[in-house]
Write a protein that holds these residues in place. Structure first.
Motif, PDB file in Angstrom:
ATOM      1  N   PHE A  24     -20.594   1.142  -1.125  1.00 37.36           N
ATOM      2  CA  PHE A  24     -19.704   1.955  -1.816  1.00 37.36           C
ATOM      3  C   PHE A  24     -18.344   1.299  -1.257  1.00 37.36           C
ATOM      4  CE2 PHE A  24     -16.941   5.775  -1.637  1.00 37.36           C
ATOM      5  CZ  PHE A  24     -16.850   6.033  -3.389  1.00 37.36           C
ATOM      6  N   GLY A  25     -17.304   1.230  -2.076  1.00 36.80           N
ATOM      7  CA  GLY A  25     -15.977   0.754  -1.786  1.00 36.80           C
ATOM      8  C   GLY A  25     -15.283   1.791  -2.253  1.00 36.80           C
ATOM      9  N   TYR A  26     -14.133   2.209  -1.278  1.00 35.64           N
ATOM     10  CA  TYR A  26     -13.011   3.375  -1.629  1.00 35.64           C
ATOM     11  C   TYR A  26     -11.627   2.625  -1.374  1.00 35.64           C
ATOM     12  CZ  TYR A  26     -13.431   3.280   3.603  1.00 35.64           C
ATOM     13  OH  TYR A  26     -13.418   3.105   4.724  1.00 35.64           O
ATOM     14  N   GLY A  27     -11.305   1.660  -0.870  1.00 35.51           N
ATOM     15  CA  GLY A  27     -10.251   0.947  -0.502  1.00 35.51           C
ATOM     16  C   GLY A  27     -10.041  -0.424  -1.092  1.00 35.51           C
ATOM     17  N   SER A  28      -9.843  -1.485  -0.437  1.00 36.68           N
ATOM     18  CA  SER A  28      -9.670  -2.787  -1.100  1.00 36.68           C
ATOM     19  C   SER A  28     -10.968  -3.101  -1.859  1.00 36.68           C
ATOM     20  CB  SER A  28      -9.290  -3.761  -0.064  1.00 36.68           C
ATOM     21  OG  SER A  28     -10.266  -4.073   1.026  1.00 36.68           O
ATOM     22  N   GLU A  99     -14.648  -6.416   7.005  1.00 38.67           N
ATOM     23  CA  GLU A  99     -14.311  -5.062   7.393  1.00 38.67           C
ATOM     24  C   GLU A  99     -14.380  -4.938   9.243  1.00 38.67           C
ATOM     25  OE1 GLU A  99     -13.454  -2.800   5.378  1.00 38.67           O
ATOM     26  OE2 GLU A  99     -13.606  -4.201   3.894  1.00 38.67           O
ATOM     27  N   TYR A 103     -14.428  -0.835  11.353  1.00 36.38           N
ATOM     28  CA  TYR A 103     -15.110  -0.155  10.264  1.00 36.38           C
ATOM     29  C   TYR A 103     -16.919  -0.507  10.680  1.00 36.38           C
ATOM     30  CZ  TYR A 103     -11.224  -0.134   7.337  1.00 36.38           C
ATOM     31  OH  TYR A 103     -10.137   0.195   6.732  1.00 36.38           O
ATOM     32  N   TYR A 169      -1.539  -3.742  -0.906  1.00 37.96           N
ATOM     33  CA  TYR A 169      -2.655  -3.143  -0.714  1.00 37.96           C
ATOM     34  C   TYR A 169      -2.485  -1.841  -1.366  1.00 37.96           C
ATOM     35  CZ  TYR A 169      -6.660  -0.995   1.801  1.00 37.96           C
ATOM     36  OH  TYR A 169      -7.670  -0.165   2.294  1.00 37.96           O
TER      37      TYR A 169
HETATM   38  C1  SIN Z   1     -13.437  -0.297   1.499  1.00 36.86           C
HETATM   39  O1  SIN Z   1     -12.706  -0.581   0.714  1.00 36.86           O
HETATM   40  O2  SIN Z   1     -14.485   0.489   1.198  1.00 36.86           O
HETATM   41  C2  SIN Z   1     -13.180  -0.106   3.055  1.00 36.86           C
HETATM   42  C3  SIN Z   1     -11.927  -0.245   3.353  1.00 36.86           C
HETATM   43  C4  SIN Z   1     -10.976  -1.493   2.917  1.00 36.86           C
HETATM   44  O3  SIN Z   1     -11.516  -2.691   2.878  1.00 36.86           O
HETATM   45  O4  SIN Z   1      -9.924  -1.445   2.473  1.00 36.86           O
END
Ligand code: SIN
Length: 197
Positions: A24-28, A99, A103, A169
């Motif tokens: 699951f991705g929530y950012g980039s 990451e 992370y 970003y």
């Molecule tokens: C993510 O996107 O899920 C983790 C944070 C990032 O790499 O921006």
């Protein structure tokens, strides 16, 4: 502070070589899916909110002038929308590398929000599954934590690193969330403040 969680992550939540994993991705990871995946579906996880509280010394900033990127903070009852990808275990290596600045892989229930697929090999496994998420908790050395909106926007406006300007970003994330019809007050307020500078 620059850290490297790659080795720790390789020991966490190991999978058989022929397994298929949802991440699951929530950012980039929403807007920059530069890794191979079998399928992607919009999804959400519960109990977390997205925040620009993690320092970036390796991608969107430097050791001397870190940028800010997102992590998740626990909020009971909250819903965090993002994008889930079905991958094979070898894709975890480049993701662990990407990451690595704080992370850690965590397992989470994830809930799909559409039937959209990128190819014909959809798993059709229903609306819910177990997946991995990369989470940077408040005890990791690169964690910056909350700051006034204007301070965060200024830091993002000025920081830049090997992956490009920190501003990109934030702008790309806000745009991707709009595209997913996701309302995220923190992200949109920060984007607005960035545009005011
Ligand atoms: C993510 O996107 O899920 C983790 C944070 C990032 O790499 O921006």
């Amino acid at each position: 502070m620059l850290i490297d969680t790659t080795a720790i992550n390789q020991q966490r939540h190991c999978f058989d070589a022929d397994a298929e994993i949802w991440i699951f991705g929530y950012g980039s990871l929403i807007w920059k899916a530069d890794f191979p995946f079998l399928e992607k579906r919009s999804a959400y996880i519960t109990g977390w909110e997205r925040r620009f509280w993690q320092g970036s010394h390796d991608h969107r900033g430097t050791l001397e002038a870190p940028g800010r990127v997102v992590t998740l903070t626990p909020v009971p009852g909250a819903i965090c929308h993002g994008m889930a990808y079905r991958i094979t275990p070898e894709t975890l290596a480049p993701l662990d590398h990407r990451e690595k600045n704080g992370y850690l892989r965590e397992l989470t229930p994830l809930f799909f929000t559409d039937n959209f697929t990128d190819n014909d090999s959809s798993t059709n496994e229903g609306d819910q599954t177990q997946g991995l998420v990369y989470l940077a908790t408040d005890d990791n050395p690169a964690f910056l934590g909350p700051a006034p909106l204007d301070d965060m926007a200024r830091q993002i406006a000025h920081a830049s690193g090997p992956s490009g300007p920190n501003r990109d970003y934030l702008v790309n994330l806000a745009q991707a969330l709009r595209h997913l019809n996701v309302d995220d007050a923190h992200i949109f307020a920060l984007e607005q403040q960035l545009n005011r500078l």
